[in-house]
Design a protein around this motif. Sequence first.
Motif, short mmCIF file in Angstrom:
data_model
loop_
_atom_site.label_atom_id
_atom_site.label_comp_id
_atom_site.label_asym_id
_atom_site.label_seq_id
_atom_site.Cartn_x
_atom_site.Cartn_y
_atom_site.Cartn_z
N ILE A 1 0.86 -1.18 0.00
CA ILE A 1 0.00 0.00 0.00
C ILE A 1 0.90 1.24 0.00
O ILE A 1 1.97 1.24 0.60
N GLN A 2 0.46 2.25 -0.69
CA GLN A 2 1.24 3.49 -0.72
C GLN A 2 0.93 4.32 0.52
O GLN A 2 -0.24 4.61 0.82
N LEU A 3 1.97 4.68 1.26
CA LEU A 3 1.79 5.54 2.43
C LEU A 3 1.65 6.99 2.01
O LEU A 3 0.72 7.69 2.44
N VAL A 4 2.58 7.47 1.18
CA VAL A 4 2.51 8.83 0.65
C VAL A 4 3.15 8.84 -0.73
O VAL A 4 3.99 7.98 -1.05
N GLU A 5 2.78 9.79 -1.55
CA GLU A 5 3.38 9.93 -2.88
C GLU A 5 4.78 10.52 -2.78
O GLU A 5 5.18 11.06 -1.74
N GLU A 6 5.51 10.45 -3.90
CA GLU A 6 6.90 10.91 -3.92
C GLU A 6 7.02 12.41 -3.67
O GLU A 6 8.05 12.90 -3.23
N THR A 7 5.94 13.17 -3.94
CA THR A 7 5.98 14.62 -3.73
C THR A 7 5.80 15.00 -2.26
O THR A 7 5.97 16.17 -1.90
N HIS A 8 5.46 14.03 -1.42
CA HIS A 8 5.20 14.33 -0.01
C HIS A 8 6.45 14.86 0.70
O HIS A 8 6.35 15.77 1.52
N TRP A 9 7.61 14.31 0.36
CA TRP A 9 8.85 14.69 1.05
C TRP A 9 9.83 15.18 -0.03
O TRP A 9 10.81 14.54 -0.36
N GLU A 10 9.56 16.37 -0.55
CA GLU A 10 10.30 16.87 -1.71
C GLU A 10 11.74 17.23 -1.38
O GLU A 10 12.58 17.31 -2.27
N ASP A 11 12.04 17.47 -0.11
CA ASP A 11 13.40 17.86 0.27
C ASP A 11 14.33 16.66 0.46
O ASP A 11 15.54 16.84 0.66
N LEU A 12 13.79 15.44 0.40
CA LEU A 12 14.61 14.26 0.64
C LEU A 12 15.43 13.92 -0.60
O LEU A 12 14.91 13.84 -1.71
N PHE A 13 16.72 13.73 -0.40
CA PHE A 13 17.63 13.35 -1.48
C PHE A 13 18.23 11.99 -1.17
O PHE A 13 18.40 11.62 0.00
N VAL A 14 18.57 11.26 -2.23
CA VAL A 14 19.13 9.92 -2.10
C VAL A 14 20.44 9.85 -2.88
O VAL A 14 20.48 10.24 -4.05
N ILE A 15 21.49 9.39 -2.23
CA ILE A 15 22.77 9.19 -2.89
C ILE A 15 23.21 7.75 -2.66
O ILE A 15 23.27 7.30 -1.52
N ILE A 16 23.48 7.05 -3.74
CA ILE A 16 23.86 5.64 -3.65
C ILE A 16 25.35 5.51 -3.95
O ILE A 16 25.80 5.90 -5.03
N ALA A 17 26.09 5.00 -2.98
CA ALA A 17 27.51 4.73 -3.17
C ALA A 17 27.64 3.27 -3.61
O ALA A 17 27.45 2.36 -2.81
N VAL A 18 27.90 3.08 -4.89
CA VAL A 18 27.98 1.73 -5.45
C VAL A 18 29.38 1.18 -5.18
O VAL A 18 30.35 1.57 -5.82
N VAL A 19 29.45 0.32 -4.20
CA VAL A 19 30.72 -0.28 -3.80
C VAL A 19 31.13 -1.36 -4.79
O VAL A 19 32.31 -1.51 -5.12
N SER A 20 30.15 -2.09 -5.28
CA SER A 20 30.45 -3.16 -6.24
C SER A 20 29.25 -3.41 -7.12
O SER A 20 28.14 -3.55 -6.62
N SER A 21 29.47 -3.45 -8.43
CA SER A 21 28.41 -3.78 -9.38
C SER A 21 28.37 -5.27 -9.66
O SER A 21 27.55 -5.74 -10.44
N ARG A 22 29.29 -6.03 -9.04
CA ARG A 22 29.35 -7.47 -9.29
C ARG A 22 28.19 -8.19 -8.59
O ARG A 22 27.69 -7.75 -7.56
N GLN A 23 27.82 -9.33 -9.15
CA GLN A 23 26.75 -10.13 -8.56
C GLN A 23 27.18 -10.63 -7.18
O GLN A 23 28.31 -11.07 -6.98
N LYS A 24 26.25 -10.54 -6.22
CA LYS A 24 26.59 -10.94 -4.86
C LYS A 24 26.77 -12.46 -4.75
O LYS A 24 26.19 -13.22 -5.53
N GLU A 25 27.57 -12.88 -3.77
CA GLU A 25 27.89 -14.30 -3.62
C GLU A 25 26.72 -15.11 -3.09
O GLU A 25 26.49 -16.25 -3.49
N THR A 26 25.96 -14.53 -2.16
CA THR A 26 24.82 -15.23 -1.57
C THR A 26 23.53 -14.55 -2.02
O THR A 26 23.32 -13.37 -1.74
N SER A 27 22.69 -15.26 -2.75
CA SER A 27 21.44 -14.65 -3.22
C SER A 27 20.53 -14.36 -2.03
O SER A 27 20.62 -15.01 -0.99
N SER A 28 19.64 -13.40 -2.23
CA SER A 28 18.69 -13.07 -1.17
C SER A 28 17.80 -14.27 -0.85
O SER A 28 17.48 -14.52 0.32
#
Length: 414
Positions: free
Chosen positions: A194-221
């Motif tokens: 269920i959607q709690l709030v739309e993406e416009t609800h928290w317009e000041d929130l920013f996301v930065i992803i530090a990609v440590v490795s693009s390789r496939q992980k050893e143990t699948s989820s």
Amino acid sequence: MMDGERQGDWVFMVTARAPTNIAVVKYWGKRDQKLILPINSSISVTLNPHDLSATTTVAVSPSFKADRLWLNGKEVSLQGDRYQNCLREIRSRATDVVDAKSGQSIRKQDWQRLHVHIVSKNNFPTAAGLASSAAGFACLVYALAQLMGVQERYKGEISSIARIGSGSACRSLYGGFVEWEMGKDDDGKDSVAIQLVEETHWEDLFVIIAVVSSRQKETSSTSGMQDSVNTSKLLHHRAKEIVPKVIIEMRKAILERDFATFARICCADSNQFHATCLDTSPPIFYLNDTSKKIISMVERWNKAEGTPQAAYTFDAGPNAVLFAPSKDKACELLSRLLFYFPPAADKNISSYVVGDVESLAFKDIDSPFKPPEVDGINITRFSGELDYILCTRPGGGPLVLKDHLIDSSTGLPL
């Protein structure tokens, strides 16, 4: 013309794009493997599909001899249970459809005998801990539902079908902040997103992803979480005693845009999730040394300021998803990442910092400042330890696109 194609055969296509999502209260562990029913509820942030998404074209034609799937340029088998379950559930809900372009009509009963071709691609690494399966199955189910005219009989029904492909895929059926309710029913009908709030609800929130490795992980989820369910006492304590209270707190923090509470829960929940991985037998190591350095960087900054300046979370992989409460704090976070983790000498800065950099209006990309709390301390910098840094924002849910990935004259990938 395809092998065995008859003159006048038609191809009906739909193309969709669906985002990935990152959980800030984690899902880890199933109480039902086949239906993918979780042992606890979870909450996620949907990320901007322009930066992290799957795009899928689904096509149907009487000339197609079998269901076929091409994923990121390679044909793969559709015989796995998860694909078959999604196809079966969508087909069982198909309705009479008329293709607006050709005028061709497909009756409800025809969908059981018609075959589909599916071409899908991600715009980010697969199986690297960035929830590629969530975007992929959400996109597949959404596109098939559009193709076959499926209408929800109850709210969240399509998300429950995506769930049987990949649990977290149910959350990618909506934008903004999404809760996946664990449900109680054995048939899984009440285990929906269920959607709690739309993406416009928290317009000041920013996301930065530090990609440590693009390789496939050893143990699948999939295998990792089942090992945790079977062996980790901490996991069951977390699901029963801790998460129900945390879900309530996190809902409130999101609704009130309370970053201090959001950051506290987000970081603690991530650390607890990885603690359950260590409590698993044999232990699962998704974080690496670089992941731990990023955690230390954020914790030192938050401690120096006395209030949370940024938050981190790690899914089943080493890559850090970092949140900042404003553009200024996001710029400072990015500058800190560039200070501690500069690109390798042979990497251009424009290919090192990617995504929605324009929203940050970041001016010091070539000369990041030295964090004030490290003055007078002998600080080590870790050049080349990140593959790249991706700047993004919360984003919207799936949508239909005009451009297709399948050639209508052959039924094969373009």
